[in-house]
Structures are given as C-alpha cells and as structure tokens.
Enzyme design. Structure first.
Site, PDB file in Angstrom:
ATOM      1  N   LYS A 141       0.827  -1.213   0.000  1.00 52.34           N
ATOM      2  CA  LYS A 141       0.000   0.000   0.000  1.00 52.34           C
ATOM      3  C   LYS A 141       0.860   1.262   0.000  1.00 52.34           C
ATOM      4  O   LYS A 141       0.606   2.192  -0.749  1.00 52.34           O
ATOM      5  CB  LYS A 141      -0.923   0.041   1.241  1.00 52.34           C
ATOM      6  CG  LYS A 141      -1.871  -1.134   1.344  1.00 52.34           C
ATOM      7  CD  LYS A 141      -2.824  -0.980   2.526  1.00 52.34           C
ATOM      8  CE  LYS A 141      -2.171  -1.043   3.900  1.00 52.34           C
ATOM      9  NZ  LYS A 141      -1.553  -2.345   4.242  1.00 52.34           N
ATOM     10  N   ARG A 199      -9.430   0.616   8.936  1.00 55.91           N
ATOM     11  CA  ARG A 199      -8.966  -0.736   9.266  1.00 55.91           C
ATOM     12  C   ARG A 199     -10.076  -1.580   9.892  1.00 55.91           C
ATOM     13  O   ARG A 199      -9.868  -2.752  10.150  1.00 55.91           O
ATOM     14  CB  ARG A 199      -7.869  -0.675  10.322  1.00 55.91           C
ATOM     15  CG  ARG A 199      -6.460  -0.308   9.878  1.00 55.91           C
ATOM     16  CD  ARG A 199      -5.692  -1.478   9.347  1.00 55.91           C
ATOM     17  NE  ARG A 199      -4.378  -1.737   9.876  1.00 55.91           N
ATOM     18  CZ  ARG A 199      -3.256  -1.089   9.603  1.00 55.91           C
ATOM     19  NH1 ARG A 199      -3.247  -0.030   8.878  1.00 55.91           N
ATOM     20  NH2 ARG A 199      -2.109  -1.524  10.090  1.00 55.91           N
ATOM     21  N   ARG A 206      11.236  -2.727  12.086  1.00 51.55           N
ATOM     22  CA  ARG A 206      10.207  -2.210  12.980  1.00 51.55           C
ATOM     23  C   ARG A 206       9.950  -3.185  14.112  1.00 51.55           C
ATOM     24  O   ARG A 206      10.028  -4.390  13.926  1.00 51.55           O
ATOM     25  CB  ARG A 206       8.897  -2.007  12.190  1.00 51.55           C
ATOM     26  CG  ARG A 206       8.841  -0.684  11.485  1.00 51.55           C
ATOM     27  CD  ARG A 206       7.714  -0.577  10.496  1.00 51.55           C
ATOM     28  NE  ARG A 206       6.419  -1.053  10.964  1.00 51.55           N
ATOM     29  CZ  ARG A 206       5.305  -0.975  10.235  1.00 51.55           C
ATOM     30  NH1 ARG A 206       5.332  -0.442   9.027  1.00 51.55           N
ATOM     31  NH2 ARG A 206       4.167  -1.423  10.703  1.00 51.55           N
ATOM     32  N   ARG A 218      -0.507  -9.474  13.436  1.00 47.42           N
ATOM     33  CA  ARG A 218      -1.056  -8.411  12.567  1.00 47.42           C
ATOM     34  C   ARG A 218      -1.845  -9.003  11.410  1.00 47.42           C
ATOM     35  O   ARG A 218      -2.871  -8.463  11.013  1.00 47.42           O
ATOM     36  CB  ARG A 218       0.092  -7.542  12.022  1.00 47.42           C
ATOM     37  CG  ARG A 218       0.599  -6.537  13.056  1.00 47.42           C
ATOM     38  CD  ARG A 218       1.935  -5.945  12.650  1.00 47.42           C
ATOM     39  NE  ARG A 218       1.857  -5.079  11.508  1.00 47.42           N
ATOM     40  CZ  ARG A 218       2.877  -4.845  10.679  1.00 47.42           C
ATOM     41  NH1 ARG A 218       4.047  -5.434  10.883  1.00 47.42           N
ATOM     42  NH2 ARG A 218       2.731  -4.029   9.674  1.00 47.42           N
TER      43      ARG A 218
END
Ligand code: AMP
Length: 215
Positions: free
Chosen positions: A13, A88, A162, A173
């Site tokens: 994205k 989301r 990260r 996730r």
C-alpha cells in the site's frame, strides 16, 4: 484522486501510494506513519498508541478518527489523498463515510491490493524502515537494500527493523487483518467503489489504477 488503499500489511500500500502521489500531487496519508511519528516524539497520542502497536493490535477507533478528522481538513488534501492503512475496521469505515459526507468529499475508488500470504510473510520479515519519522522510507534486505548498509539513502538516518515486524507480531497483525480489516472488502463492494487488483508488483497495481481512473 481520492482513494483508499486496502490490503494486508506488506501488500504494498505504501509503495503504491508513493508512486501515485507523483502522478497528480495527491497526498499519502498513512495512519501507521502518523502513529510511529507520535510514538517517537513521545506525544500523548504516541503514549496511548505505543502498547497496541508493539503487540500488533489495532489502536482504538476513537484515537484514529480524531487523527483523521483533523488530517483530512488540512489544505494539502484539497488536491486529493491516498489513504494508506485507514480505515482498518467497519466502525472506522462507517465513521469515514459520515465524515466525508460532512466535508462534501466523495471517494473515487477503493483499491484492494491482493497479494499471496507467502509473499507477504517474506516481505515483512525482510522489510526495513528508515527510523526518521519525517522520512520512513522503506527498504528490503533482499530486493532493495539501502546503498550503504543500515543507512537511509534519502536522509542518512538509521534503517531498522520495525518493532512490530518480528515473526510473532507479524502473524498477529495478519490475523488482525483477516478478522477486522478484510470485511471492508465486502463493505466497499456494496458501496460500488471496490477495485481488486491481484498483483505482486507495485507498477502493475499503479497501471491498473490509472486505467480504472482513465488517467
Ligand atoms: P501500518 O504501518 O499501517 O502497518 O500500521 C502500524 C500499526 O499502527 C498497526 O499495526 C496498528 O497498531 C496501528 N494502526 C495504523 N493504522 C491504524 C488504523 N487505521 N486503525 C487502528 N490501528 C492502526
């Protein structure tokens, strides 16, 4: 252009958004980037969001809507925006619909970037991100490493993995995506806005969007 980019973490994205901004000056709005910036700056928002983010959980809808309500009214959004990582959840999508109606803005398209799970897993474990909150450039240790190891080509800050890109946080996730975010595909299909593109390569995704928008 006014677009939502949907897709699992690692679907591309952010990369697609960056390529699209170059086309017509639309701005990329990444809630993940905004939140990481707030965590690094140690703001109230950052303090509230940090724990959720580390675990790979979603930050509460109310916090996100507070950010977006302000952000979408900033002058740089007038030319267009690419929403990357927002909405989301179904409640966020419903709140966004209300907000856009209030602001008199209509969306052009909701792009669903569909990428196989193996590709996503491989990408997320090899992804590295510039730690400078104003840059957050994305690299990949296999396919696009920085020229100098560990240093951002664009701003010279450190390039790091990260905290939510450990194997454990990644699988959490992805489960969160399937449970909370994937239902948005049906939501936007019903709204008549959905365009699904099955492509691993971001240029192919961008060309599909250009074709769909007649650019
Ligand atoms: P991202 O960079 O889009 O993968 O986002 C990183 C993290 O920020 C997510 O795992 C969530 O904890 C949080 N986050 C980003 N966008 C949202 C959103 N729209 N709603 C809730 N949490 C979000």
């Amino acid at each position: 252009m006014k677009l939502i980019l949907l897709g699992a973490p690692g679907a591309g994205k952010g990369t697609v958004a960056k390529l699209l901004t170059a086309l017509d000056g639309s701005v990329q709005i990444s809630t993940g980037d905004i939140l990481r910036g707030a965590v690094q700056a140690g703001t109230e928002l950052g303090k509230e969001a940090e724990g959720y983010m580390k675990r790979g959980d979603l930050v509460p809808d109310s916090l996100i809507m507070g950010i977006m309500e302000k952000r979408l009214q900033e002058p740089d959004c007038a030319k267009g925006f690419l929403l990357d990582g927002f909405p989301r959840t179904i409640p966020q999508a419903e709140a966004l619909k209300e907000l856009l109606a209030k602001l008199g803005i209509s969306l052009d398209l909701v792009v669903n970037i569909a990428v196989p799970r193996e590709v996503i897993l491989d990408r997320l474990t090899t992804r590295r991100t510039c730690e400078n909150p104003k840059c957050q450039a994305i690299y990949n240790v296999k396919s696009s490493p920085p020229k100098k190891e560990g240093i951002c080509d664009k701003c010279g800050a450190k390039v790091v993995q990260r905290e939510d890109e450990t194997e454990e946080a990644i699988s959490h996730r992805l489960a969160t995506y399937n449970e909370k975010t994937a239902p948005l595909i049906g939501f936007y299909e019903k709204e008549g806005l959905l365009y699904t593109v099955e492509a691993v390569d971001s240029d192919t995704v961008v060309n599909g969007i250009k074709g769909k928008l007649g650019l």
